[in-house]
Scaffold this motif. Sequence first.
Motif, PDB file in Angstrom:
ATOM      1  N   SER A 181       0.811  -1.229   0.000  1.00  0.00           N
ATOM      2  CA  SER A 181       0.000   0.000   0.000  1.00  0.00           C
ATOM      3  C   SER A 181       0.842   1.275   0.000  1.00  0.00           C
ATOM      4  O   SER A 181       0.770   2.076  -0.930  1.00  0.00           O
ATOM      5  CB  SER A 181      -0.934   0.003   1.220  1.00  0.00           C
ATOM      6  N   GLU A 182       1.673   1.501   1.003  1.00  0.00           N
ATOM      7  CA  GLU A 182       2.425   2.751   1.134  1.00  0.00           C
ATOM      8  C   GLU A 182       3.571   2.812   0.113  1.00  0.00           C
ATOM      9  O   GLU A 182       4.362   1.883  -0.005  1.00  0.00           O
ATOM     10  CB  GLU A 182       3.006   2.869   2.546  1.00  0.00           C
ATOM     11  N   THR A 183       3.650   3.926  -0.618  1.00  0.00           N
ATOM     12  CA  THR A 183       4.715   4.114  -1.617  1.00  0.00           C
ATOM     13  C   THR A 183       5.819   4.995  -1.043  1.00  0.00           C
ATOM     14  O   THR A 183       5.552   6.075  -0.512  1.00  0.00           O
ATOM     15  CB  THR A 183       4.158   4.760  -2.902  1.00  0.00           C
ATOM     16  N   ILE A 184       7.054   4.538  -1.144  1.00  0.00           N
ATOM     17  CA  ILE A 184       8.219   5.272  -0.632  1.00  0.00           C
ATOM     18  C   ILE A 184       9.168   5.533  -1.796  1.00  0.00           C
ATOM     19  O   ILE A 184       9.479   4.640  -2.584  1.00  0.00           O
ATOM     20  CB  ILE A 184       8.945   4.464   0.466  1.00  0.00           C
ATOM     21  N   ARG A 185       9.647   6.785  -1.903  1.00  0.00           N
ATOM     22  CA  ARG A 185      10.588   7.154  -2.959  1.00  0.00           C
ATOM     23  C   ARG A 185      11.921   7.578  -2.350  1.00  0.00           C
ATOM     24  O   ARG A 185      12.036   7.768  -1.139  1.00  0.00           O
ATOM     25  CB  ARG A 185      10.013   8.274  -3.829  1.00  0.00           C
ATOM     26  N   ARG A 186      12.891   7.744  -3.183  1.00  0.00           N
ATOM     27  CA  ARG A 186      14.243   8.065  -2.748  1.00  0.00           C
ATOM     28  C   ARG A 186      14.315   9.478  -2.170  1.00  0.00           C
ATOM     29  O   ARG A 186      13.834  10.439  -2.785  1.00  0.00           O
ATOM     30  CB  ARG A 186      15.195   7.947  -3.945  1.00  0.00           C
ATOM     31  N   ASN A 187      14.888   9.616  -0.969  1.00  0.00           N
ATOM     32  CA  ASN A 187      15.186  10.927  -0.389  1.00  0.00           C
ATOM     33  C   ASN A 187      16.556  11.352  -0.919  1.00  0.00           C
ATOM     34  O   ASN A 187      17.589  10.929  -0.395  1.00  0.00           O
ATOM     35  CB  ASN A 187      15.205  10.858   1.140  1.00  0.00           C
TER      36      ASN A 187
END
Length: 694
Positions: free
Chosen positions: A126-132
């Motif tokens: 569910s949760e989408t995480i992208r590059r910091n």
Amino acid sequence: MAIPKLTEQSIAEALKYIDEHGVPWQNESTVYELVVNGKKYPPKYVVGVANHFANGEEISTQGYNAVEAKSFFESRGYTIEVKQEKYEITVTADSVVSTDDRFTMDYLDAGDNYKPIDAYFVKNGSETIRRNRNKGELKISNQTLPRLALQVFEKEISSLSDEDKKNFPVCQYSPDREVIRGIFPTEAEFRKYKNSMELSVYKRENGPQFVIYSWNVFSTLVFVRECLKRFGNPGDKFVLVYRDKTEQELNQNKTEQAVVEDVTKTTEQSNNSYSKLLLESKNIIFRGAPGTGKSYLAKSIAADIISNGYTDKYGDLTDEQRQQVEFVQFHPSYDYSDFVEGLRPKMNDDGSMGFELQDGIFKKFVDKARKNFEDSQKSKELRDQEVSAKAVMTNFFSNIEFGVDQFKTIKGNAFTITNVDDRHIFISIPGNDNVDKLSLNIEEVQRMLESGATFEKITDITNFFGKQFATQGYSYDFAIYKAIKETESSVAKTNTAPEELKKYIFIIDEINRGEISKILGELFFSIDPGYRGKEGMVATQYSNMHANPDEKFYIPENVYIIGTMNDIDRSVDTFDFAMRRRFRFVEIRAEDTQEMLESLENEDLKNEAVKRMDSLNAAIFEVDDLNENYQIGASYFLKLKHLGFDELWTDYLKPLLQDYVRGLYDESGIMKKFANAYGYEEPNKGIEDESIHD
């Protein structure tokens, strides 16, 4: 570049072969697709296979590019589609799956052919995480996916033992090759394991950084999947979105590698410390006081680079090497037509005056460099074919009688060839009431011969050049092409040596004295070091008058530009800021070029010159309203070959220094200090007056 001679039967056999055997991964199409009976094929590979059946050659796609393969099939009525698809790879703990049917984990080398568009992590489905991203980090690159994995699982990875980190699997390009392993704390530690620049660095706020192997867009898929296996939860996945690289991107990688290798080799061999600055920066401007030898230095650098460190004297270069250097001096009346291209007066055959488009000095120079650069990237087979085509043309024109031998078009119109030059074939059409003279583009005929294609009708030429309608000249091109082909067997095949990549150096003296925008025009863009090559292509102001109006101008990667300018010239204040950011500015101080005084060939004279020069420049520097930009350069002292020190002062240095101090407080006092520092003694006026009285 040229397509080999193929028949329709060989093309049909190639398609059948591909239907039965498939297409190797490395030969899959990246931009164009040949569509036949609803099936899609890579045009370049079809040509390679058809060449195998037609000419018995090994299956290879070397010697021609995708655009030429596309044009070849289009000229024969085949349908070509342009690919613009995006693909997704989904990585889970159990699998790596792509929407691209060509993808396989057994051949990750293929990642060289693809460019990433996006990468993200989905947590628990569910949760989408992208590059910091760190400051300066690219938004998307081949390193984005592995850095994202290190970001998501930073705590878990940092808690691994040193042994586990050392053995962590990162990449295995194919099942028969070794697994590349290791998460290292520093680049130095990584290089102990693998001495390579192919790495990705993940910077942590606390603790050592993570360094792992990384090269193409697929090379860290094994690492990402291993992270999910060890640290992930059900529903976790990484998604990589990518596309095929364009033909230009693929060629750019090859070009950049060739240029880097060549520059590295030349840098190692050169002896002039300034040569490295030019090779690194592409464009340099030497600035400083008058007479500091900036022009001398520019030619010295050119000689050093062109000769690969053999000599730093321009006069020692061979005639062939001097063709790689050009020198021009800007001035207020210099303009675009002098530098790039423009209309110039021309005497017509009938004695009347007309105008024709002629290349300027920079465009001519760049064309030479571009031909060398492009030829150096071609295979030997292709070079042989091109040189052979030129030899056949030369033989043909050498054995006809201009204005006498007749040729006929398909419609039976008779004409004669009256002359030939580097660009045109001039013909006379006596039976034509409207136009009885015509000039044809000789390059078009040469390209037809080089292509190896078969031209049986005018529409074949139209399709070959990508035109919607045939021009009047194509009928005559076709007739000359057929006539030349009939003589082909009488010319021996040419065996050429590979073309060596050379460097070309263009020197612009007094670059600030010209009106830059008027001289360069649209070349402001192309001259930028970041836009060398086809990426910097522009249409010139007179492109509609070119034989091929679609032709674009660009500066190849093997062109280097040196400018010189005097810091105290009034025109410096108006020098275009757009040019300032396109050049590396290097200050040349008076003492930097004193070695040129070696040419005085008298040790005592040279030492005395250096002593007086240093003393005078120290005195100039002490004057409040002057600075190092007003110091005297070594080139003034070269006049000592013909003059004495006193004559050098009275006739050259004193008038210059008087201009410098005019309007300053105590001009005469300052000039006396300069004279004393230089070592000049005024003649005794009393003695002079007495001699006059006598």
